[in-house]
Design a protein around this motif. Sequence first.
Motif, short mmCIF file in Angstrom:
data_model
loop_
_atom_site.label_atom_id
_atom_site.label_comp_id
_atom_site.label_asym_id
_atom_site.label_seq_id
_atom_site.Cartn_x
_atom_site.Cartn_y
_atom_site.Cartn_z
N ILE A 1 1.16 -1.34 -0.14
CA ILE A 1 -0.30 -0.31 0.00
C ILE A 1 0.57 1.10 -0.33
O ILE A 1 0.90 2.09 -1.09
CB ILE A 1 -0.88 -0.36 1.41
CG1 ILE A 1 -1.57 -1.04 0.60
CG2 ILE A 1 -1.58 1.48 1.28
CD1 ILE A 1 -2.68 -1.47 2.03
N PRO A 2 2.44 1.44 1.06
CA PRO A 2 2.50 2.52 0.94
C PRO A 2 3.82 3.10 -0.61
O PRO A 2 4.04 4.05 -1.10
CB PRO A 2 3.48 2.19 2.12
CG PRO A 2 3.37 1.88 2.91
CD PRO A 2 1.86 1.16 1.68
N ILE A 3 3.61 1.49 -1.14
CA ILE A 3 4.15 1.73 -1.93
C ILE A 3 3.47 2.21 -2.94
O ILE A 3 4.06 3.30 -4.14
CB ILE A 3 4.96 0.48 -2.96
CG1 ILE A 3 5.42 -0.32 -1.38
CG2 ILE A 3 6.14 0.90 -3.98
CD1 ILE A 3 6.36 -1.36 -2.06
N ILE A 4 2.83 2.15 -3.10
CA ILE A 4 1.72 2.38 -4.34
C ILE A 4 1.13 4.07 -4.39
O ILE A 4 1.58 4.66 -5.55
CB ILE A 4 0.06 1.68 -4.79
CG1 ILE A 4 0.56 0.20 -5.03
CG2 ILE A 4 -0.86 1.91 -5.47
CD1 ILE A 4 -0.58 -0.73 -4.79
N TYR A 5 1.11 3.84 -2.99
CA TYR A 5 0.98 6.04 -2.55
C TYR A 5 1.71 6.45 -2.51
O TYR A 5 1.24 8.15 -3.39
CB TYR A 5 0.11 5.27 -1.60
CG TYR A 5 -1.49 5.94 -0.97
CD1 TYR A 5 -1.83 6.03 -2.68
CD2 TYR A 5 -2.08 6.08 0.22
CE1 TYR A 5 -3.66 6.36 -2.31
CE2 TYR A 5 -3.05 5.91 -0.08
CZ TYR A 5 -4.47 6.15 -1.25
OH TYR A 5 -5.31 6.43 -0.21
N ILE A 6 3.10 6.16 -2.58
CA ILE A 6 3.93 6.63 -3.15
C ILE A 6 4.34 7.37 -4.70
O ILE A 6 4.34 8.33 -4.71
CB ILE A 6 5.16 7.02 -2.95
CG1 ILE A 6 5.47 6.75 -0.88
CG2 ILE A 6 6.90 7.39 -3.38
CD1 ILE A 6 6.60 5.58 -0.23
N ALA A 7 4.16 6.73 -5.04
CA ALA A 7 3.77 6.22 -6.63
C ALA A 7 3.51 7.09 -7.23
O ALA A 7 2.76 7.96 -7.95
CB ALA A 7 3.74 5.40 -7.61
#
Lengths: 119, 227, 498
Positions: free
Chosen positions: B201-207
Amino acid sequence: MDFLSNNIYYIGAFGLIFIGLFIILVKHNLIKVIIGISILETGVNLFLIAVGYISKGTAPIFSRPGLNAKNMVDPVPQALVLTAIVIGVAVLALALSLAIRLYKHYGTLDLRKIKEQRW
Amino acid sequence: MRKIIGIILLIIICWGIILALYKIPFGIPKTKVGEYYIDKGREETGAANVVTSVVLNYRGFDTLGEVTVLFIAAIGLGAALATLKKKEKRKIEPSSLILRTGCRFLFPLILLFGAYIFIHGHLTPGGGFQGGAIIASAFILVYLGCRGRRISEVSSKTTESLGGLIFVIIGLVGLAVGGHYFLSNFLPKGELNTLFSAGIIPIIYIAIGFKVGSELAGVIDNLMEES
Amino acid sequence: MNELGLLSNGVNPVLLIVVPLALAFAVPLIGFISKKIIKYIPVLAFLFNLIIAILLIPKVLHQPIIVKIGGFQPPFGINLYVGTVGILFSTLIALAGFLVSIYALNYIKEGPKEKYHILYLLLLTGATGVVLTGDIFNLFVFFEILCISSYALVAYFGNRAGIESSIKYLIQGSVGSSLLLIGIGLLYGQFGTLNMADIANQIQSASSPSIFVPMVLMITGLGVEAAIFPLNAWLPDAHSSAPSSISAILSGIAIEVGLYAVIRVLFTIFGASNFLMFFVFLGVLTLLIGEMSAFSQKNIKRMLAYSSIGQIGLIVFAVSLNTQYGVSAGLFQMISHTLGKGLLFLAAGYMIYRTASMDISSFEGIGKKMPYTSLAFTIGTFSLIGLPPFIGFPSKFMIIKAALAKEGILFTVLVGLVLLGTVIEGAYFFRVVQVIYFKKGNGNQERKEAPITGLIPMFIFALLIIFIGIYPNFIIKILNSAASELLNKIDYIRSVLG
């Protein structure tokens, strides 16, 4: 009075929806029509949020231990509204860029005067 | 005439919707899907913010579509305004010293705040879209305050495509390793309510944060050039 | 463990959506390496989709595939429902997308070409998503992808007509999608779920106002894209002022996908068989209005656009007969319309390009100048009119047969009206063919054919039209299976919810 306080969000949401639709149906200036679309979308978003609301509810975030899950509002409409807002922004941006182009071509934004195409 | 027809039409719609709303009283407790997400969401996705777990995990496919819609808007806007661009140098009145210094001072702070919002999307209210919008607002400030400064088109385009590609590739990696489901949460969930939790989740949100920020800034840049 | 998860249990249908999407995101990056190869990306993407879709057909005919996104059980996660209808439409989308992208290699020469290819990829990705998804809000999202990229593509040339019709399309389309969203909200409020099968499971009858109102709102919202009669004011403008390759896609794919969504909502979610009589009349009305308006047109692309409205009316009429035979006839007519109208717009595109005019009268003598293009155009018109041995004949024949199988004098009258529509269609198409071949053009008679990248897709379309026209049994089995999927709500619910 009780009816009003129980349903105030629905009344607000559909008020916005009707104002938006009315503007789109009646106004002739393109920018006003775009504003109407925007108001309509806001109304729809408010309606979706109102569907998921619980009386005296809190945000569905477990930020500290001991929060009561019973009081949390429905998270699904919030997720839907996030999507709907982004789609609304996309349509708005595209509509405004087309309006700029239209103005460069015709020198006016009055939809009654823009009649290249006919049935 | 048109007004009267419009009002009649709206009254009919209004009456119909009031009839339908009788079945949905306001403020009732949650419905079945929502209840499931609140009860099980923390275990299944590891995100403390249930809305984020719905947005990026349970309904992640919608979010992929949503990112695509914004991408279409940015590209379509560029296409609609493309043939108009004449690179004429307009004379720009330089802004005052106080304004310029203020903008320079605020710009990194706003960027930092935006980054905070999207990195903590799984813990606090906020996320990629909200953080991206804040970042774009920093660019508006620069456009208005330090006139004449522009973002580079190449870097904004690269960020846009990379952000989208990372989202899709993480989904495809999930398809390959995580039980053969597209967008499955294959990374360890971690401990609830810590920064390194909730798997993908955090990785996608950063992208998404980078992508939305550069896209909105690009949209504003295009519109500013026209006006 | 299976190291290649993509290949476990065959191919995952989600790739049909994800691969074009990923390629569209990658286009700007590829553009930094070389601007020349961008235009081949859509060709590759839809060739890939076409192969996967064809590979999936036998498996899907055996049993529908349920793809769970993220691995969550429906109704808690989003699922794709890859049934016969879905795979039929995605094959059609991939086929048309592949052929039209070959056509666009040489046709799109001006404007921001890179953006054209991105938007084109995303338009068809949205269409594939709409036909495959099993979640109602996901349908809305993909529908918006489809709509917004078509608004942008209609305005691609940036001329007066294009911008104006794009704005018209945008205003009507966004009101429609807001109505659709209100309908979805009302349904969610009552049933607490967004999964189509779960909603369908809980709806007993569509007659009570709390179900009827969302149904009307959703059908109205989707009907804007499907161009059903009172909602189609945008269509002739948008289809006639877009680039011809996009007109072919809008006419051949976008309206069909809109109609698919209407049919899916009406049949599967609401199971509204007692309202279908209304749609029978609406279909005939749409047919007659479309054909009559087409008859009086002088602009070739507007004529083709109005003819699309007529064809949509015919499809709505056939599908709302609510019999197995009628629904498969309607689906057959959709395929026939996609192939025929795609071919016509592609051929018309180069005819307009060479004569620099959209006026039908300026095509005098073009049969000598562009013999192959004219031949392709003629095949397309004959197929749409419904002459044997082209695909239009078996599909129209099936529709007439399905309508006559219904008892009552009413249907005989309606069949008469449908035939009247076909006669009008024949009249205006023959007029064009006559202008092309039998009017002496003034000036030079030198041959100037369309380039080879334009001729190849036209001839593949033409070959398919003739092949299926001669061997209709080739796809009748798929159509029957698709029709029973649409009519059989119980099976749909059972296969999703278990």
